[in-house]
Design a protein around this motif. Structure first.
Motif, PDB file in Angstrom:
ATOM      1  N   PRO A 197      -6.144   9.217  11.206  1.00 18.63           N
ATOM      2  CA  PRO A 197      -6.034  10.537  10.560  1.00 18.63           C
ATOM      3  C   PRO A 197      -4.636  10.744   9.965  1.00 18.63           C
ATOM      4  N   ILE A 198      -4.594  11.304   8.781  1.00 21.55           N
ATOM      5  CA  ILE A 198      -3.322  11.643   8.147  1.00 21.55           C
ATOM      6  C   ILE A 198      -3.436  13.039   7.529  1.00 21.55           C
ATOM      7  N   VAL A 199      -2.305  13.620   7.220  1.00 24.19           N
ATOM      8  CA  VAL A 199      -2.262  14.900   6.506  1.00 24.19           C
ATOM      9  C   VAL A 199      -1.579  14.658   5.168  1.00 24.19           C
ATOM     10  N   VAL A 200      -2.268  14.987   4.108  1.00 29.76           N
ATOM     11  CA  VAL A 200      -1.732  14.826   2.753  1.00 29.76           C
ATOM     12  C   VAL A 200      -1.228  16.194   2.284  1.00 29.76           C
ATOM     13  N   THR A 201       0.034  16.251   1.874  1.00 30.39           N
ATOM     14  CA  THR A 201       0.645  17.520   1.455  1.00 30.39           C
ATOM     15  C   THR A 201       1.104  17.434   0.009  1.00 30.39           C
ATOM     16  N   GLU A 257      -2.148  21.524   1.961  1.00 29.24           N
ATOM     17  CA  GLU A 257      -2.384  20.393   2.868  1.00 29.24           C
ATOM     18  C   GLU A 257      -3.867  20.060   2.944  1.00 29.24           C
ATOM     19  N   HIS A 258      -4.115  18.776   3.213  1.00 30.22           N
ATOM     20  CA  HIS A 258      -5.502  18.327   3.313  1.00 30.22           C
ATOM     21  C   HIS A 258      -5.570  17.219   4.358  1.00 30.22           C
ATOM     22  N   ASN A 259      -6.544  17.318   5.237  1.00 31.54           N
ATOM     23  CA  ASN A 259      -6.753  16.285   6.264  1.00 31.54           C
ATOM     24  C   ASN A 259      -7.609  15.150   5.700  1.00 31.54           C
ATOM     25  N   VAL A 260      -7.123  13.927   5.903  1.00 25.51           N
ATOM     26  CA  VAL A 260      -7.809  12.759   5.361  1.00 25.51           C
ATOM     27  C   VAL A 260      -7.880  11.677   6.442  1.00 25.51           C
ATOM     28  N   THR A 261      -8.947  10.871   6.404  1.00 24.99           N
ATOM     29  CA  THR A 261      -9.087   9.727   7.304  1.00 24.99           C
ATOM     30  C   THR A 261      -8.893   8.442   6.504  1.00 24.99           C
ATOM     31  N   VAL A 262      -7.987   7.587   6.985  1.00 25.94           N
ATOM     32  CA  VAL A 262      -7.787   6.282   6.357  1.00 25.94           C
ATOM     33  C   VAL A 262      -8.535   5.249   7.201  1.00 25.94           C
ATOM     34  N   GLN A 263      -9.467   4.568   6.580  1.00 21.09           N
ATOM     35  CA  GLN A 263     -10.258   3.554   7.277  1.00 21.09           C
ATOM     36  C   GLN A 263      -9.791   2.163   6.826  1.00 21.09           C
ATOM     37  N   VAL A 264      -9.303   1.378   7.770  1.00 23.77           N
ATOM     38  CA  VAL A 264      -8.846   0.012   7.499  1.00 23.77           C
ATOM     39  C   VAL A 264      -9.977  -0.929   7.895  1.00 23.77           C
ATOM     40  N   SER A 289       3.162  13.959  -0.256  1.00 25.43           N
ATOM     41  CA  SER A 289       3.759  13.362   0.943  1.00 25.43           C
ATOM     42  C   SER A 289       2.669  13.147   1.994  1.00 25.43           C
ATOM     43  N   ILE A 290       2.904  12.169   2.862  1.00 26.49           N
ATOM     44  CA  ILE A 290       1.919  11.800   3.876  1.00 26.49           C
ATOM     45  C   ILE A 290       2.528  11.961   5.265  1.00 26.49           C
ATOM     46  N   THR A 291       1.766  12.565   6.165  1.00 27.89           N
ATOM     47  CA  THR A 291       2.169  12.676   7.565  1.00 27.89           C
ATOM     48  C   THR A 291       1.121  11.970   8.425  1.00 27.89           C
ATOM     49  N   GLY A 292       1.586  11.055   9.263  1.00 28.42           N
ATOM     50  CA  GLY A 292       0.660  10.300  10.104  1.00 28.42           C
ATOM     51  C   GLY A 292       0.901   8.808   9.967  1.00 28.42           C
ATOM     52  N   ASP A 293       0.533   8.058  10.978  1.00 33.05           N
ATOM     53  CA  ASP A 293       0.750   6.607  10.994  1.00 33.05           C
ATOM     54  C   ASP A 293      -0.558   5.863  10.763  1.00 33.05           C
ATOM     55  N   VAL A 294      -0.480   4.842   9.897  1.00 34.53           N
ATOM     56  CA  VAL A 294      -1.634   3.983   9.607  1.00 34.53           C
ATOM     57  C   VAL A 294      -1.207   2.537   9.835  1.00 34.53           C
ATOM     58  N   ASN A 295      -1.931   1.850  10.706  1.00 27.91           N
ATOM     59  CA  ASN A 295      -1.640   0.438  10.994  1.00 27.91           C
ATOM     60  C   ASN A 295      -2.567  -0.436  10.162  1.00 27.91           C
ATOM     61  N   VAL A 306       0.843  -1.196   0.000  1.00 28.87           N
ATOM     62  CA  VAL A 306       0.000   0.000   0.000  1.00 28.87           C
ATOM     63  C   VAL A 306       0.883   1.252   0.000  1.00 28.87           C
ATOM     64  N   ASP A 307       0.633   2.122  -0.936  1.00 31.98           N
ATOM     65  CA  ASP A 307       1.328   3.410  -1.015  1.00 31.98           C
ATOM     66  C   ASP A 307       0.252   4.497  -0.967  1.00 31.98           C
ATOM     67  N   LEU A 308       0.124   5.142   0.179  1.00 37.11           N
ATOM     68  CA  LEU A 308      -0.953   6.125   0.358  1.00 37.11           C
ATOM     69  C   LEU A 308      -0.843   7.314  -0.590  1.00 37.11           C
ATOM     70  N   THR A 309       0.359   7.628  -1.044  1.00 41.89           N
ATOM     71  CA  THR A 309       0.513   8.776  -1.948  1.00 41.89           C
ATOM     72  C   THR A 309      -0.163   8.524  -3.299  1.00 41.89           C
TER      73      THR A 309
END
Length: 234
Positions: free
Chosen positions: A136-140, A150-157, A122-128, A104-107
């Protein structure tokens, strides 16, 4: 009685001319030499002063051109400086990824452009990916001039059980979807079905317009709708 010895007359200098020294002429010559020396000295001083003044004038005038040029370049650079940040295309606030999905490559879920070029993501934040939940992550997005958006995004696993409730998996900007290896095998064998998003038309248009290379996005564990059409369960 002693005889007086007659004195010999010294005739050695008789034939030499008489030399007379004129005090006035001697003084005149001395004064003339002194004046000549003063004049020469003054000329030397004037030459030195003139040379020094010319050198100082040149040294002041010469740097003026580069300074003016530098000021002009700074002015042009300030006027032409890129201050416009990149823009996201088809931005999503939520990304849905399968539990234990591989490679998985979030970018790759995001596309941003600036001045006709693809901006760096680029991505800031940890996703397990090994634990179901929301992260929550920040996409830049960053352009070549260093401008950022920048944009705030939620990654749902989500797990396979959650997947069956009708939640759609998010796709990369090229339309492909990263999965867990076993899920892809069962999907290809039509053992399971799942819900998924189609490629965003706006993103697809921008990729075609800018001729962005997305050929490296899919991996061995990535599934694309072009491989096999599936019918989601209801």
């Amino acid at each position: 009685m002693e005889r007086e010895t007659p004195k010999k007359e010294n005739t050695e200098f008789k034939d030499l001319p008489d030399v007379k020294i004129d005090p006035e002429k001697a003084t005149s010559k001395h004064n003339s030499s002194k004046k000549t020396g003063i004049i020469i000295g003054l000329l030397v001083v004037l030459v030195v002063l003139f040379g020094a003044g010319y050198f100082m004038l040149q040294s002041r005038q010469q740097p003026a051109k580069p300074v003016e040029k530098e000021v002009q370049e700074e002015k042009e650079e300030k006027e032409n400086k890129d201050t416009t940040p990149p823009e996201f295309v088809g931005m999503q606030d939520r990304i849905v990824v399968e539990l234990n999905a591989l490679d998985v490559d979030l970018t790759k879920y995001f596309l941003a452009t600036d001045d006709g070029k693809q901006a760096e993501i680029s991505i800031t934040g940890d996703v397990n990916l090994a634990a179901e939940g929301e992260y929550p992550i920040v996409v830049t997005a960053t352009d070549e001039a260093g401008n950022k958006t920048e944009h705030n995004v939620t990654v749902q696993v989500i797990s396979e059980n959650t997947m069956s409730t009708g939640i759609e998996f998010s796709c990369y900007v090229d339309g492909s979807i990263p999965l867990e290896a076993g899920t892809k095998q069962r999907l290809m064998a039509n053992v399971i079905y799942f819900y998924y998003q189609d490629q965003n038309p706006e993103i697809q248009q921008k990729i075609n317009e800018l001729q962005i290379d997305v050929s490296q996005y899919p991996t061995q564990t990535t599934w694309h709708p072009s491989m096999q059409q599936t019918t989601p369960t209801v």
